[in-house]
Design an enzyme around this catalytic site. Structure first.
Site, mmCIF file in Angstrom:
data_model
loop_
_atom_site.group_PDB
_atom_site.id
_atom_site.type_symbol
_atom_site.label_atom_id
_atom_site.label_comp_id
_atom_site.label_asym_id
_atom_site.label_seq_id
_atom_site.Cartn_x
_atom_site.Cartn_y
_atom_site.Cartn_z
ATOM 1 C CD GLU A 23 6.493 -7.181 -45.933
ATOM 2 O OE1 GLU A 23 6.829 -8.010 -45.080
ATOM 3 O OE2 GLU A 23 6.995 -7.140 -47.060
ATOM 4 C CB CYS A 65 1.911 -9.352 -47.991
ATOM 5 S SG CYS A 65 2.069 -7.765 -47.175
ATOM 6 C CB CYS A 107 -1.688 -5.841 -48.320
ATOM 7 S SG CYS A 107 -0.234 -6.616 -49.023
ATOM 8 C CG HIS A 126 -0.994 -11.871 -52.033
ATOM 9 N ND1 HIS A 126 -0.584 -11.828 -53.336
ATOM 10 C CD2 HIS A 126 -0.297 -10.916 -51.383
ATOM 11 C CE1 HIS A 126 0.337 -10.890 -53.461
ATOM 12 N NE2 HIS A 126 0.528 -10.320 -52.296
ATOM 13 N NE ARG A 179 1.765 -1.842 -48.968
ATOM 14 C CZ ARG A 179 0.835 -2.040 -48.029
ATOM 15 N NH1 ARG A 179 -0.256 -2.706 -48.310
ATOM 16 N NH2 ARG A 179 0.993 -1.585 -46.801
ATOM 17 C CB SER A 222 5.749 -4.154 -54.091
ATOM 18 O OG SER A 222 4.958 -3.437 -53.161
ATOM 19 C CB CYS A 256 4.116 -4.316 -49.958
ATOM 20 S SG CYS A 256 3.507 -5.524 -48.806
ATOM 21 C CB CYS A 262 3.652 -8.020 -52.023
ATOM 22 S SG CYS A 262 2.365 -8.203 -50.824
#
Ligand code: SF4
Lengths: 389, 571
Positions: free
Chosen positions: B13, B60, B63, B67, B481, B504, B549, B552
């Protein structure tokens, strides 16, 4: 899907030849074209013409550029619900560049993109997801060490068609919400020398993306759009006019708090802040994830994500529309609520359903101002209504 | 020294650039740079805290729930809202399915091509492939006919000359070790997983309206339960959910997990490569009674491991999280040397890198849009490996069983987990645990409903009139993640400060003031091969093992951010 579900093509094959080789019957193909006619909102009588046109298509190159975004649009495409449309489309195209899915990386990925652009100059379809940050001299997005803007301009220069997919490519979406720290703008703000078709939504329903591409391949032109560049076949109708909860709106049956009696009976979410009355989107018709449900269907008010600047114009999300600057619905809504407090609730609701159906047959005018709320009918209107029937 | 740049890193991502210096087939030094900045936190200021989930969710789309959930928790923490158990269990199911689906997509569609040579699958004997598959799993699609068909499709695809997403892959690279039959089996499952992921994620659509970006709600969930209703969660939708959960488990048990162990057995040398940062952090996740504040109810435990020491798990304390910006394109008011806790975090973007097009970022003091989060002043790896290590070291029975099975089958000890292969295997182990556990959560929800406890939402603190004049909250989430935290401050009904510290960001963090590298960088410098600088397949293996990601990772910021956005362009 992408290569996956597809049956590969031999060089220079047309779709007709390809399908024949694949053993797809004429009948099955015509059935698909008929379904396509429905999705695209054109007359079923056009089915043979669609079939004829599609048969001659040769596999076009698609370059999918991801700019300032969250990859939700690619994920949405991965969930294309209608296997026929999804498979056929992805069978139809050669996806020559896509960050999220491609095997190659770094120079090899850049190389794949350069090759596709050179070999298909003037013909490839450019799909763009994500916005372009213009603040700080464009340094909020670099790809392969170059500014996002430069990469987009280069890719757009020789594209046969440009599709701005998702709210970011449409107008900048969440990163462009006030105060837009990165100066994010949509694709049409950068690519000005050719039409940009906008597949609005955060993210859009995958079928809208695929249907637009198929439209382009079938008719050799982009679909008709509204002032936002959104294809009318998908964005020509207001959610509120297609909503499964509309009868409750008309009947004055509103959810007053999440999980209250109204919510447990599937009543209208207007009081909870639903933006359906101001939002043009195929959600209620196409629905999400293999027609499983959709936001309002699952009890949450519409956020209005297919509309420009919805992060600013539609917020606070849970305030009902009148509290949002620029809308003048309140008086009408209260008026309706009062009118419906009377005895004729059932009759009015039935009428509203009937008008809803008429309206959807008549089609739409994009950018109609505000909500067209049903008013208590006058005898004259009533007789007009009856004439329709 | 050879300098190698990989930009873009694909099959992730977002936008990531990796630079390394290599000598004699080994990587000596590495830099990870995130090349996108969006500034979402600043945008949140002045807004209704009940809207924050929707804004942060758009950090994101891969995922796509995490969030939103962390944001709801942060706001609920600030305002003292308790989510009713049925609502909480729906969230647990939504999040659980998200992780299962996300991990499977990662393995097949983002990571597998690092280990699986698609072109080599053309040489496979479909009969032998069927035998191989049957020896690993009772999955019904194990016939010779099936693998012949997949191979034929692949063949005509390659013959067509239009390779699409498979163009320019590093096919034939000597680091590919699988026999053709294993490659064909994996390619077939790559395709099957595409259909599978589309189907099982409809759990989100039923409970939350759509995917990506399903709808959440501060105080619970908006999907009301009424078994007799037609527009609610009813008996029919619950039975669909039940089917998806079963399908999810079967695929993970019979396809993903056996494939993973089979592939891993050919790459055991990668159990000694790519470990890197020896510290692991997990925040705990999946409240089994629906109450995320109840640490006891978490299926997977929280904790911190230092120096690869599995004998000690230290309790996690969010006060010890701080972020540096000495190597990131930001300023702090107190200068570049300090680290700030997210509750007082600042993000003032200030690009000081070279004028594009870039050749190299290495050598630049600042080289990324990622900040450098540290726990107790130490870099931390977060993600499935961290969670599995913390659970394993804490004696979590299910984890010990599944991780033990993997170690036994591969005939390696627990130390093998500190590696690229360990990271990839841990993700599979976690998926298996969760795919099996979904049924437990589903049963818990149904039991609640049967007993008449169907409330999904708490109205008590919904109205801003009921809120204190000022409030502060922290919401954490054990996201796919890794450890995720949202910190929010609310004043007079509006957000005044918002910060996220994201998986990330932990993993892709740059060097800190002590010169300590972040997990990506450290992993690339840990016994890491690079045979052919022109075809850096090995770099992809290790970076993808983290499941980056980037969108993120780069978030941001507080009120000061909007004042100064200068760009100093260097020659
Ligand atoms: S206000 Fe929303 S929920 Fe109510 S009828 Fe209109 S679109 Fe549907």
């Amino acid at each position: 899907m992408f290569f996956p579900s597809s049956y590969p093509w031999t060089e220079n094959e047309t779709l007709g030849e390809h399908l024949e080789r694949r053993g797809v019957s004429r009948r099955a193909f015509l059935k698909y074209c008929g379904e396509l006619a429905v999705v695209l909102g054109v007359s079923q009588a056009l089915t043979p013409q669609i079939a004829e046109a599609l048969q001659k298509v040769r596999r076009p190159s698609v370059i999918w550029l991801q700019l300032q975004e969250c990859t939700g649009c690619v994920e949405s495409t991965l969930r294309t619900s209608d296997p026929t449309i999804g498979d056929l489309l992805l069978d139809l195209i050669s996806l020559d560049f896509n960050d999220t899915l491609m095997a190659a990386a770094g120079d090899a990925a850049e190389g794949a993109m350069q090759t596709a652009m050179k070999e298909n100059a003037g013909k490839y379809i450019l799909i763009v997801t994500g916005s372009v940050p213009l603040a700080a001299d464009g340094m909020y997005l670099t790809m392969g060490g170059r500014r996002g803007r430069d990469v987009l301009e280069e890719a757009a220069a020789n594209a046969g068609a440009v599709l701005a997919v998702g709210a970011c490519a449409h107008f900048g979406s969440v990163q462009s919400a006030k105060p837009n720290p990165t100066g994010a703008v949509g694709v049409a703000d950068i690519v000005k020398d050719k039409p940009v078709v906008t597949i609005a939504g955060c993210p859009p329903i995958a079928d809208t993306i695929t249907a637009t591409v198929v439209h382009y391949l079938t008719f050799n032109r982009l679909p008709e759009t509204d002032g936002e560049g959104r294809p009318l076949f998908a964005y020509g109708k207001r959610i509120h006019d297609q909503c499964s909860r509309r009868a409750h709106f008309d009947a004055g049956q509103y959810v007053e708090a999440f999980d209250d009696e109204g919510a447990r009976n599937g009543w209208c979410l207007y009081e909870m802040g639903c933006k359906g009355p101001e939002t043009f989107s195929p959600c209620p018709i196409f629905q999400w994830n293999s027609h499983t449900s959709w936001p309002i269907g699952s009890g949450h008010p519409c956020l209005g994500c297919t509309e420009r600047n919805f992060w600013d114009t539609m917020t606070p999300f849970y305030n009902r529309l009148p509290a949002v600057a620029g809308f003048g619905v309140e008086r009408n809504a209260d008026h309706i609520g009062l009118a419906l407090a009377g005895a004729a609730v059932a009759g009015v609701a039935a009428h509203a359903i009937a008008t809803g159906i008429h309206r959807s047959k008549e089609g739409h005018t994009p950018h109609e101002p505000a909500v067209d709320l049903p008013v208590v009918e006058t005898p004259a209107e009533k007789s007009k209504e009856e004439r329709h029937d | 020294m050879t300098k190698v740049v990989v930009d873009p890193i694909t099959r992730i991502e977002g936008h990531l650039r990796i630079e390394v210096e290599a000598d004699g087939g080994r990587i000596k030094n590495a830099w990870a740079s995130s090349t996108q900045f969006r500034g979402i936190e600043i945008i949140l200021e002045g807004r209704d805290p009940r809207d924050a989930w929707a804004f942060t969710q758009r950090i994101c789309g891969v995922c796509t729930t995490v969030h939103a959930l962390a944001s709801c928790r942060a706001v609920e923490d600030a305002l003292g809202i308790d989510v009713p158990p049925a609502g909480g269990l729906i969230r647990t199911l939504v999040h659980g399915m998200q992780t299962v689906q996300d991990h499977v997509i990662h393995f097949y569609h983002l990571h597998a091509l690092d280990w699986v040579d698609v072109v080599s699958a053309l040489k496979a004997d479909p009969g032998a492939t069927a035998n191989l598959a049957a020896s690993l799993s009772p999955w019904p699609n194990n016939s010779k006919t099936y693998f012949t068909e997949v191979q034929n499709r692949l063949k005509s695809f390659v013959d067509s000359g239009q390779l699409g997403i498979f163009a320019n892959g590093y096919w034939g690279h000597p680091a590919y070790k699988l026999p053709p039959e294993a490659n064909l089996m994996a390619v077939a499952h790559y395709l099957e997983a595409l259909d599978w992921q589309r189907d099982v994620i409809r759990l989100h659509t039923i409970f939350a309206g759509k995917n990506p970006h399903p709808n959440f709600l501060v105080g619970g969930m908006a999907s009301a339960i009424n078994l007799d209703g037609t527009a609610t969660i009813n008996a029919e939708s619950l039975s669909k959910i039940r089917d998806m959960i079963t399908r999810a488990r079967l695929f993970v048990e019979q396809v993903y997990w056996p494939d993973l162990l089979a592939v891993a057995s050919f790459y055991k040398d990668w159990a000694k490569i790519g470990g890197g940062v020896p510290n692991y952090l997990a925040v705990g996740e999946y409240p089994e009674n629906g109450n995320w504040r109840d640490a006891e109810s978490m299926y997977l435990p929280s904790g911190v491991i230092f120096d690869n020491d599995l004998s000690t798990v230290v309790p996690y304390d969010q006060e010890k999280v701080k972020e540096y910006i000495n190597a990131s394109w930001y300023d702090y008011k107190e200068g570049d040397k300090v680290a700030l806790h997210p509750s007082v975090g600042e993000t003032i973007p200030h690009y000081t890198g070279p004028e594009p097009p870039w050749t190299y970022l290495q050598g630049e003091e600042k080289y990324t849009w990622m900040k450098a989060p540290r726990y107790d002043d130490k870099p931390m790896e977060v993600g499935p490996l961290a969670r599995m290590l913390v659970a394993y070291a804490s004696g979590h029975a299910d984890t010990k069983e599944v991780v033990g099975e993997a170690l036994g089958r591969l005939q390696v000890g627990p130390a093998a987990l500190f590696s690229t292969l360990g990271r990839t295997a841990a993700r599979g182990a976690e998926t298996l645990l969760l795919a099996r556990r979904l049924e437990t959560w589903y049963d818990a929800l149904v039991t609640r409903i049967k007993s008449g406890d169907t409330a999904t939402f708490s109205q008590k603190r919904w109205s801003p009139d009921t809120w204190p004049a000022s409030a502060e909250g922290y919401g954490f989430l054990g996201a796919a993640r890794g450890a995720l935290g949202h910190w929010v401050k609310i004043q007079d009904g509006k957000i005044v400060h918002y910060q996220c510290v994201v998986p990330s960001t932990w993993n892709c963090s740059p060097r800190d003031v002590h010169g300590a590298t972040g997990p990506y960088e450290a992993a690339l410098m840990d016994n890491h091969p690079l045979a052919d600088p022109k075809r850096p397949l090995e770099i992809l293996r290790t970076i993808h093992s983290f499941d980056p990601c980037m969108a993120c990772g780069v978030h941001v910021l507080d009120a000061q951010g909007r004042e100064v956005t200068q760009v100093r362009v260097k020659g």
